[in-house]
Scaffold this active site. Structure first.
Site, short mmCIF file in Angstrom:
data_model
loop_
_atom_site.label_atom_id
_atom_site.label_comp_id
_atom_site.label_asym_id
_atom_site.label_seq_id
_atom_site.Cartn_x
_atom_site.Cartn_y
_atom_site.Cartn_z
N TRP A 1 0.84 -1.18 -0.04
CA TRP A 1 0.00 -0.19 -0.19
C TRP A 1 0.88 1.31 -0.11
O TRP A 1 1.89 1.19 0.74
CB TRP A 1 -0.83 -0.03 1.36
CG TRP A 1 -1.78 1.23 1.69
CD1 TRP A 1 -0.71 2.41 2.30
CD2 TRP A 1 -2.83 1.82 1.35
NE1 TRP A 1 -2.10 3.26 2.70
CE2 TRP A 1 -3.00 3.05 1.86
CE3 TRP A 1 -3.63 1.07 0.74
CZ2 TRP A 1 -4.25 3.46 1.84
CZ3 TRP A 1 -5.08 1.80 0.77
CH2 TRP A 1 -5.13 2.85 1.20
N ASN B 1 0.05 5.66 0.50
CA ASN B 1 -0.62 6.87 0.21
C ASN B 1 0.07 8.27 0.08
O ASN B 1 0.85 8.22 -0.62
CB ASN B 1 -1.82 6.95 1.48
CG ASN B 1 -1.37 6.79 2.63
OD1 ASN B 1 -1.02 5.75 3.37
ND2 ASN B 1 -1.63 7.93 3.49
N ASP B 2 -0.21 9.21 0.91
CA ASP B 2 0.72 10.55 0.80
C ASP B 2 1.90 10.72 0.24
O ASP B 2 2.72 9.97 0.79
CB ASP B 2 0.63 11.15 2.09
CG ASP B 2 -0.69 11.29 2.80
OD1 ASP B 2 -1.69 10.68 2.28
OD2 ASP B 2 -0.94 11.80 3.92
N GLN C 1 4.15 7.73 2.11
CA GLN C 1 3.48 6.84 3.06
C GLN C 1 3.22 5.28 2.67
O GLN C 1 2.68 5.16 1.47
CB GLN C 1 2.02 7.22 3.59
CG GLN C 1 2.28 8.68 4.29
CD GLN C 1 2.68 8.48 5.82
OE1 GLN C 1 1.84 8.02 6.70
NE2 GLN C 1 3.92 8.71 6.03
N SER D 1 2.73 11.52 7.55
CA SER D 1 3.19 12.31 6.61
C SER D 1 4.30 13.29 7.27
O SER D 1 3.95 13.78 8.57
CB SER D 1 2.12 12.72 5.75
OG SER D 1 1.59 11.93 5.26
N ARG E 1 -0.69 16.68 13.27
CA ARG E 1 0.17 15.90 12.23
C ARG E 1 0.47 16.81 11.12
O ARG E 1 -0.12 17.53 10.82
CB ARG E 1 -0.45 14.68 12.15
CG ARG E 1 -1.99 14.97 11.45
CD ARG E 1 -2.44 13.10 11.12
NE ARG E 1 -3.81 13.45 10.81
CZ ARG E 1 -5.03 13.06 11.16
NH1 ARG E 1 -5.00 13.29 12.82
NH2 ARG E 1 -6.14 13.22 10.61
N ASP E 2 1.33 16.06 10.25
CA ASP E 2 1.58 16.46 8.87
C ASP E 2 2.40 17.74 8.64
O ASP E 2 2.12 18.68 8.04
CB ASP E 2 0.45 16.30 7.87
CG ASP E 2 -0.19 15.14 8.13
OD1 ASP E 2 0.30 14.21 8.46
OD2 ASP E 2 -1.60 15.05 7.83
N GLU F 1 -5.60 17.74 6.83
CA GLU F 1 -4.61 17.15 6.80
C GLU F 1 -3.66 17.69 5.75
O GLU F 1 -4.04 18.48 4.88
CB GLU F 1 -4.95 15.57 6.19
CG GLU F 1 -5.81 14.92 7.36
CD GLU F 1 -5.90 13.55 7.21
OE1 GLU F 1 -5.86 12.71 8.19
OE2 GLU F 1 -6.69 13.15 6.09
N TRP G 1 -9.33 7.85 0.47
CA TRP G 1 -9.69 7.13 1.48
C TRP G 1 -11.18 6.50 1.26
O TRP G 1 -11.91 7.26 0.40
CB TRP G 1 -9.88 7.78 2.70
CG TRP G 1 -8.51 8.14 3.17
CD1 TRP G 1 -7.91 9.72 3.17
CD2 TRP G 1 -7.45 7.44 3.65
NE1 TRP G 1 -6.55 9.55 3.73
CE2 TRP G 1 -6.26 8.36 3.86
CE3 TRP G 1 -7.07 6.09 3.85
CZ2 TRP G 1 -5.12 8.12 4.39
CZ3 TRP G 1 -5.91 5.76 4.24
CH2 TRP G 1 -5.02 6.25 4.56
#
Ligand code: FRU
Length: 452
Positions: free
Chosen positions: A17, A19-20, A36, A80, A143-144, A197, A276
């Site tokens: 998998w 993601n970002d 990610q 992230s 976060r991030d 985010e 998502w």
């Protein structure tokens, strides 16, 4: 051995998998993209930072993973974050995620890692913790960090939330990347999404980009349950606020675009080309999730304009009257037309499947309902249920439509706007059929040059 099912010009994991996009930076002459990643399976899990490099923004070489969740403060995921170069070293600033039993015991802290060669990283520990949060902001949704340097100082913008509140963005400053001071809450009020985010700020362009979870629907402009917006303006460090328009523009009109990040000091952006709360039909090939191609961004006339930043072979142009047939799975084509009155484009035709783009009633209508493998989504509005996304038509006398295609995606650019969607057509579906009505029209095909 390379997974032969992977897309050709989009970053995807060899297995598992992703993601970002994270830590986008040009370091020692090469473009670095981290992301990610959970290599163990085709669904999200404790996040690792995957790492790819490129010389031409088109062909990417996968390097060893950069960060693993192996410390107390990041044991449930290296979430992230971003990258910055300082004194010849590459620093990654990321969110350490620890569950501690879940709910309000979750902790998200901002951490730093350093590398001199851009390949192997050593962790320097937590640099912004819950102790650095202003009163009433919760330590479980924090976060991030996106870091940059301006006027001799380092700044970071971080997504946060107040107790019982919705998404917020906080700015911190530092002289040495290790010790950080809280500066201000960017908008000073809750945003529409329950959480924001992956904020990103480009001081040179005066644009702030952020992704929003579960923002209420906004007519036909915002149909994905999670979306990415941008606002134009500047962070006003003196008056501790955002000065500009806080009316958010949509970043991408397609189904699959989230958590984009810009390269530090370059006007280039990459997004996660997925969403998502969807299924990922490519799991049968052992991977889920891809990143968009890099896009050049500029601000013109109060709008962010995006164009693909990939390198291709020289274009082969063909004048067309009203119809054209071609074959393409990976590549790029443009349709330049004067006085475009109607257009009906079918891509990735094969068997009974095709993906279509039409110009209808002054807007682009994209339809993936017949593209191939089913993509199940949580969106319940009529367009989403019918597999449709719309984008305004530039409507000038001259139209330049640019489409970037790869095995499982189309990215459609026109007049600076873009509509990005994944598709999962049957093997070998490569037909391209174009019908249009315009005064003059040229179709140009650009094949991707082989990797060096
Ligand atoms: C955005 C996001 C980030 C988080 C990461 C976890 O897609 O939810 O907020 O850091 O993904 O993988």
């Amino acid at each position: 051995m390379q997974n032969k099912f992977l897309p050709e010009i989009h970053i995807a994991a060899e297995q598992g998998w992703i993601n970002d996009p994270n830590g986008l930076i040009k370091f020692k002459g090469r473009y670095h993209a981290f992301y990610q990643s959970y290599p163990a399976d085709t669904f999200w899990g404790p996040m690792i930072w995957g790492h790819a490099v490129s010389d031409d923004l088109t062909h990417w070489e996968i390097l060893p993973n950069a960060l693993y969740p192996d410390r107390k403060y990041d044991r449930d995921g290296c979430f992230s974050g971003s990258a910055i170069e300082w004194n010849g070293s590459l620093y990654l600033m990321y969110t350490g995620h620890s569950l501690n039993g879940g709910g309000s015991a979750v902790r998200q802290v901002q951490c730093l890692a350093k590398s001199d060669d851009g390949v192997s990283f050593s962790k320097l520990g937590v640099v912004i913790s819950e102790d650095d949060l202003p009163d009433d902001y919760v330590p479980e949704d924090f976060r991030d960090p996106k870091v940059w340097r301006e006027n001799g100082k380092f700044y970071a913008i971080i997504a946060a939330r107040k107790r019982h509140g919705r998404g917020r963005l906080l700015v911190y400053s530092s002289d040495d990347l290790m010790k950080w001071t809280f500066e201000f809450d960017v908008f000073g009020r809750d945003c529409a999404g329950i959480m924001l985010e992956c904020p990103d700020y480009k001081p040179e362009l005066g644009v702030l980009i952020y992704s929003e979870q579960f923002a209420p629907m906004d007519g036909s402009r915002h149909l994905n349950i999670h979306t990415t917006r941008y606002v134009l303006g500047k962070l006003d460090y003196k008056n501790k606020r955002f000065s500009g328009s806080d009316c958010g523009h949509i970043c991408d009109y397609g189904f699959d675009f989230y958590a984009p990040q810009t390269f530090l000091d370059e006007n280039l952006m990459i997004g996660w080309m997925d969403m998502w709360d969807r299924n990922h039909p490519s799991y049968i090939y052992g991977f889920a999730g891809m990143l968009t191609v890099p896009r050049r961004i500029e601000i013109v006339g109060g709008r962010m304009m995006q164009t693909p930043a990939i390198v291709t072979q020289a274009g082969v142009a063909k004048k067309i009257k009203s119809t054209l047939s071609d074959k393409m799975i990976t590549g790029m084509f443009t349709v330049s037309a004067k006085n475009l009155r109607s257009l009906d484009l079918k891509m990735r035709c094969g068997g009974d499947c095709f993906t279509s783009l039409k110009l209808v009633g002054g807007e682009w209508v994209f339809d993936r309902s017949n593209s191939g493998a089913e993509i199940r989504m949580h969106e319940k509005d009529p367009d989403s249920v019918r597999g449709i996304r719309r984008m305004p038509f530039g409507s000038g006398y001259e139209t330049q439509l640019t489409v970037v295609m790869d095995k499982y995606s189309v990215e459609i650019f026109e007049n600076g706007r873009v509509l990005t969607s994944t598709i999962y057509p049957p093997d070998g579906a490569d037909g391209l059929e174009l019908n249009l009505d315009a005064d003059e029209c040229v179709y140009t095909r650009y094949d991707i040059s082989p990797a060096k």
